[in-house]
Scaffold this motif. Sequence first.
Motif, PDB file in Angstrom:
ATOM      1  N   ALA A 120       2.396   7.243   9.996  1.00 31.52           N
ATOM      2  CA  ALA A 120       1.370   7.197   8.954  1.00 31.52           C
ATOM      3  C   ALA A 120       1.454   5.852   8.254  1.00 31.52           C
ATOM      4  O   ALA A 120       2.535   5.300   8.087  1.00 31.52           O
TER       5      ALA A 120
ATOM      6  N   ALA B 199      -0.079   3.994   4.626  1.00 35.20           N
ATOM      7  CA  ALA B 199      -0.849   4.121   3.381  1.00 35.20           C
ATOM      8  C   ALA B 199      -1.149   2.699   2.911  1.00 35.20           C
ATOM      9  O   ALA B 199      -2.007   2.028   3.500  1.00 35.20           O
TER      10      ALA B 199
ATOM     11  N   THR C 174       2.721  -1.639   2.403  1.00 34.54           N
ATOM     12  CA  THR C 174       3.595  -2.674   1.809  1.00 34.54           C
ATOM     13  C   THR C 174       5.047  -2.538   2.258  1.00 34.54           C
ATOM     14  O   THR C 174       5.810  -3.489   2.176  1.00 34.54           O
TER      15      THR C 174
ATOM     16  N   ALA D 221       8.475  -3.432  -8.081  1.00 31.66           N
ATOM     17  CA  ALA D 221       7.754  -4.474  -7.330  1.00 31.66           C
ATOM     18  C   ALA D 221       6.972  -5.422  -8.249  1.00 31.66           C
ATOM     19  O   ALA D 221       7.438  -5.787  -9.326  1.00 31.66           O
TER      20      ALA D 221
ATOM     21  N   GLY E 195       2.569   8.175  -2.885  1.00 27.07           N
ATOM     22  CA  GLY E 195       3.155   8.892  -1.743  1.00 27.07           C
ATOM     23  C   GLY E 195       3.992   7.959  -0.875  1.00 27.07           C
ATOM     24  O   GLY E 195       5.110   8.300  -0.464  1.00 27.07           O
TER      25      GLY E 195
ATOM     26  N   CYS F 261       8.039   7.949   0.173  1.00 24.65           N
ATOM     27  CA  CYS F 261       8.420   8.053   1.596  1.00 24.65           C
ATOM     28  C   CYS F 261       9.000   6.748   2.136  1.00 24.65           C
ATOM     29  O   CYS F 261       9.324   6.668   3.322  1.00 24.65           O
ATOM     30  N   GLN F 262       9.087   5.711   1.319  1.00 24.58           N
ATOM     31  CA  GLN F 262       9.509   4.401   1.833  1.00 24.58           C
ATOM     32  C   GLN F 262      10.921   4.476   2.416  1.00 24.58           C
ATOM     33  O   GLN F 262      11.726   5.325   2.051  1.00 24.58           O
TER      34      GLN F 262
ATOM     35  N   PRO G  13      15.390   3.502  -2.634  1.00 21.76           N
ATOM     36  CA  PRO G  13      14.782   2.351  -3.315  1.00 21.76           C
ATOM     37  C   PRO G  13      13.730   2.699  -4.363  1.00 21.76           C
ATOM     38  O   PRO G  13      13.316   1.824  -5.131  1.00 21.76           O
ATOM     39  N   SER G  14      13.275   3.943  -4.432  1.00 21.58           N
ATOM     40  CA  SER G  14      12.103   4.253  -5.273  1.00 21.58           C
ATOM     41  C   SER G  14      12.473   4.451  -6.745  1.00 21.58           C
ATOM     42  O   SER G  14      13.299   5.318  -7.070  1.00 21.58           O
ATOM     43  N   ASP G  15      11.816   3.703  -7.631  1.00 21.42           N
ATOM     44  CA  ASP G  15      11.951   3.943  -9.078  1.00 21.42           C
ATOM     45  C   ASP G  15      11.141   5.162  -9.519  1.00 21.42           C
ATOM     46  O   ASP G  15      11.647   5.996 -10.284  1.00 21.42           O
ATOM     47  N   PRO G  16       9.869   5.300  -9.097  1.00 19.89           N
ATOM     48  CA  PRO G  16       9.125   6.490  -9.496  1.00 19.89           C
ATOM     49  C   PRO G  16       9.838   7.788  -9.121  1.00 19.89           C
ATOM     50  O   PRO G  16       9.758   8.782  -9.849  1.00 19.89           O
TER      51      PRO G  16
ATOM     52  N   GLU H 112       4.421  15.467   9.532  1.00 16.50           N
ATOM     53  CA  GLU H 112       4.053  15.962   8.194  1.00 16.50           C
ATOM     54  C   GLU H 112       3.582  14.817   7.295  1.00 16.50           C
ATOM     55  O   GLU H 112       4.035  13.674   7.417  1.00 16.50           O
TER      56      GLU H 112
ATOM     57  N   LEU I  18       2.693  13.801   3.190  1.00 17.17           N
ATOM     58  CA  LEU I  18       2.762  14.126   1.756  1.00 17.17           C
ATOM     59  C   LEU I  18       1.358  14.014   1.188  1.00 17.17           C
ATOM     60  O   LEU I  18       0.694  12.977   1.342  1.00 17.17           O
TER      61      LEU I  18
ATOM     62  N   LYS J 299      15.962   0.541 -16.315  1.00 17.64           N
ATOM     63  CA  LYS J 299      16.381   0.022 -15.001  1.00 17.64           C
ATOM     64  C   LYS J 299      17.161  -1.275 -15.179  1.00 17.64           C
ATOM     65  O   LYS J 299      16.722  -2.163 -15.933  1.00 17.64           O
TER      66      LYS J 299
ATOM     67  N   PHE K  63      10.698  -7.748 -10.504  1.00 15.89           N
ATOM     68  CA  PHE K  63      10.492  -7.916  -9.069  1.00 15.89           C
ATOM     69  C   PHE K  63      11.793  -7.771  -8.286  1.00 15.89           C
ATOM     70  O   PHE K  63      12.141  -8.578  -7.447  1.00 15.89           O
TER      71      PHE K  63
HETATM   72  C1  LIG Z   1       8.888  -7.314  -2.541  1.00 18.80           C
HETATM   73  C2  LIG Z   1       8.924  -5.838  -2.806  1.00 18.80           C
HETATM   74  C3  LIG Z   1       9.580  -5.360  -3.933  1.00 18.80           C
HETATM   75  C4  LIG Z   1       9.598  -3.994  -4.203  1.00 18.80           C
HETATM   76  N1  LIG Z   1      10.253  -3.528  -5.307  1.00 18.80           N
HETATM   77  C5  LIG Z   1      10.269  -2.190  -5.576  1.00 18.80           C
HETATM   78  C6  LIG Z   1      10.930  -1.671  -6.705  1.00 18.80           C
HETATM   79  O1  LIG Z   1      11.516  -2.395  -7.498  1.00 18.80           O
HETATM   80  N2  LIG Z   1      10.891  -0.325  -6.911  1.00 18.80           N
HETATM   81  C7  LIG Z   1      10.246   0.534  -6.063  1.00 18.80           C
HETATM   82  O2  LIG Z   1      10.198   1.733  -6.324  1.00 18.80           O
HETATM   83  N3  LIG Z   1       9.639   0.058  -4.953  1.00 18.80           N
HETATM   84  C8  LIG Z   1       9.635  -1.263  -4.699  1.00 18.80           C
HETATM   85  N4  LIG Z   1       9.027  -1.740  -3.576  1.00 18.80           N
HETATM   86  C9  LIG Z   1       8.561  -0.783  -2.593  1.00 18.80           C
HETATM   87  C10 LIG Z   1       7.107  -0.494  -2.750  1.00 18.80           C
HETATM   88  O3  LIG Z   1       6.922   0.234  -3.933  1.00 18.80           O
HETATM   89  C11 LIG Z   1       6.766   0.309  -1.506  1.00 18.80           C
HETATM   90  O4  LIG Z   1       6.651  -0.609  -0.453  1.00 18.80           O
HETATM   91  C12 LIG Z   1       5.480   1.066  -1.639  1.00 18.80           C
HETATM   92  O5  LIG Z   1       5.496   1.936  -2.736  1.00 18.80           O
HETATM   93  C13 LIG Z   1       5.189   1.852  -0.382  1.00 18.80           C
HETATM   94  O6  LIG Z   1       3.909   2.428  -0.514  1.00 18.80           O
HETATM   95  P1  LIG Z   1       2.800   2.146   0.575  1.00 18.80           P
HETATM   96  O7  LIG Z   1       1.652   2.988   0.212  1.00 18.80           O
HETATM   97  O8  LIG Z   1       2.564   0.697   0.768  1.00 18.80           O
HETATM   98  O9  LIG Z   1       3.564   2.776   1.850  1.00 18.80           O
HETATM   99  P2  LIG Z   1       3.489   2.331   3.378  1.00 18.80           P
HETATM  100  O10 LIG Z   1       4.154   1.029   3.571  1.00 18.80           O
HETATM  101  O11 LIG Z   1       2.122   2.500   3.926  1.00 18.80           O
HETATM  102  O12 LIG Z   1       4.410   3.493   3.985  1.00 18.80           O
HETATM  103  C14 LIG Z   1       5.797   3.558   3.697  1.00 18.80           C
HETATM  104  C15 LIG Z   1       6.411   4.658   4.542  1.00 18.80           C
HETATM  105  O13 LIG Z   1       5.999   5.930   4.073  1.00 18.80           O
HETATM  106  C16 LIG Z   1       5.260   6.631   5.097  1.00 18.80           C
HETATM  107  N5  LIG Z   1       4.136   7.235   4.363  1.00 18.80           N
HETATM  108  C17 LIG Z   1       3.285   6.593   3.522  1.00 18.80           C
HETATM  109  N6  LIG Z   1       2.471   7.483   2.919  1.00 18.80           N
HETATM  110  C18 LIG Z   1       2.826   8.703   3.405  1.00 18.80           C
HETATM  111  C19 LIG Z   1       2.372  10.026   3.156  1.00 18.80           C
HETATM  112  N7  LIG Z   1       1.381  10.280   2.261  1.00 18.80           N
HETATM  113  N8  LIG Z   1       2.945  11.051   3.825  1.00 18.80           N
HETATM  114  C20 LIG Z   1       3.948  10.805   4.706  1.00 18.80           C
HETATM  115  N9  LIG Z   1       4.438   9.577   4.963  1.00 18.80           N
HETATM  116  C21 LIG Z   1       3.884   8.534   4.327  1.00 18.80           C
HETATM  117  C22 LIG Z   1       4.874   5.602   6.135  1.00 18.80           C
HETATM  118  O14 LIG Z   1       4.818   6.155   7.424  1.00 18.80           O
HETATM  119  C23 LIG Z   1       6.020   4.607   6.002  1.00 18.80           C
HETATM  120  O15 LIG Z   1       7.131   5.036   6.754  1.00 18.80           O
HETATM  121  C24 LIG Z   1       8.962  -3.107  -3.306  1.00 18.80           C
HETATM  122  C25 LIG Z   1       8.290  -3.587  -2.172  1.00 18.80           C
HETATM  123  C26 LIG Z   1       8.268  -4.933  -1.921  1.00 18.80           C
HETATM  124  C27 LIG Z   1       7.562  -5.412  -0.700  1.00 18.80           C
END
Ligand SMILES: Cc1cc2nc3c(=O)[nH]c(=O)nc-3n(C[C@H](O)[C@H](O)[C@H](O)COP(=O)(O)OP(=O)(O)OC[C@H]3O[C@@H](n4cnc5c(N)ncnc54)[C@H](O)[C@@H]3O)c2cc1C
Length: 323
Positions: free
Chosen positions: A27, A29, A32, A99, A110, A114-115, A159-162, A207, A209, A227, A234
């Motif tokens: 999947a 989203a 990033t 981020a 979501g 899931c990251q 890694p997730s703060d939320p 599955e 989310l 935090k 960042f």
């Molecule tokens: C430079 C940088 C700094 C960051 N700093 C932070 C930080 O300080 N704190 C923090 O919390 N995060 C941080 N992040 C992480 C960032 O928040 C996540 O990359 C982002 O939230 C992922 O969301 P996305 O929608 O882009 O997911 P995607 O990249 O599209 O997906 C991420 C993963 O989740 C899966 N996925 C996505 N959506 C779903 C769904 N609905 N159901 C099932 N699987 C799913 C995908 O298959 C993949 O494996 C940082 C990222 C970067 C690049």
Amino acid sequence: MQAFEHVDAMTAREAVQLLATDPQARAIAGGTDLIPEMRLGVRCPDRLVNLKTIRDASGIQELDGYVQIGALTPLSDVAQHPLIQSKFPCLVQAILDAASPQIRNLATLGGNLCQDSRCWYFRGPFHCWLKGGTYCNAEHGDNRHQAIFGGGPCFTVHPSDPATALLALRARLGVIGLDGERNLSIAQFFVLPHDNHRSLNCLQPGEVLNRIDLPWPASGERAIFLKAMDRAAFSFALASIACVLKLEGERINSARVVLGGVAPIPWRANACERALIGQTLNDKTIKQAADLATRGARPLAMNGYKLPLVRALVERALDQLAS
Ligand SMILES: Cc1cc2nc3c(=O)[nH]c(=O)nc-3n(C[C@H](O)[C@H](O)[C@H](O)COP(=O)(O)OP(=O)(O)OC[C@H]3O[C@@H](n4cnc5c(N)ncnc54)[C@H](O)[C@@H]3O)c2cc1C
């Protein structure tokens, strides 16, 4: 980057079908997290199933007794929503600490939950345990950012703060699979890696989310998210805390203290919570609770600094909730 097929899913069920019929599919989203992983060769899907095209998967609505957030809602939309700002400021703070504004505009809530791991051995050219190897390279390697709780066989931190804030806020999640939708608490969603479970959550292949539900805060509830980072913005958490206290008069009726950046999943500080319940928020209670926040910690060679850091965060959070 390996060539891949890109398919827009129109419904969550279609997404599940597309994912379930191809074990190599993933999947996507906001992309990033996933796109950088694909560039690095950490993930090599042959099919990307785009969730952003699913109707009604994004948005925030007020329902009876709770707020529902579609899993595809961008982090910046969640943080800017008036309802979330007025009722869940600790979630807003956790998002704003994550981020950068540009990433938060693309990244979804979501996807954030899931990251994948940010461990440098997971992202680097190592066959670490989480990627299917036989041992965790971080355990005896450069482990300054790794877990002090819940580590082994994998010592990554989540890694997730939320996620830290949502666990303190008792979020519930809706997950859709081939057999329909299942509801689970966020505590059930995050699972410590173990045996052959090489993942940080309980999602089964295919599955998706679908939604995040937040119960209204009870009356007398106070919440905070803090935090610690190695630079002012960042950066991922060295350690973080989300704390929700419910007070009846001066007395603490219930306490949820969740630590981030210290374990492969958001980590409940149970001993600290027990020390708070029934007490008033004075200097003595705060000091005792902070000392208990690291009970059971097992630091590695390079991350012992997280113990005083966690205690200081807990003390600061409780001080701020007291004032
Ligand atoms: C430079 C940088 C700094 C960051 N700093 C932070 C930080 O300080 N704190 C923090 O919390 N995060 C941080 N992040 C992480 C960032 O928040 C996540 O990359 C982002 O939230 C992922 O969301 P996305 O929608 O882009 O997911 P995607 O990249 O599209 O997906 C991420 C993963 O989740 C899966 N996925 C996505 N959506 C779903 C769904 N609905 N159901 C099932 N699987 C799913 C995908 O298959 C993949 O494996 C940082 C990222 C970067 C690049």
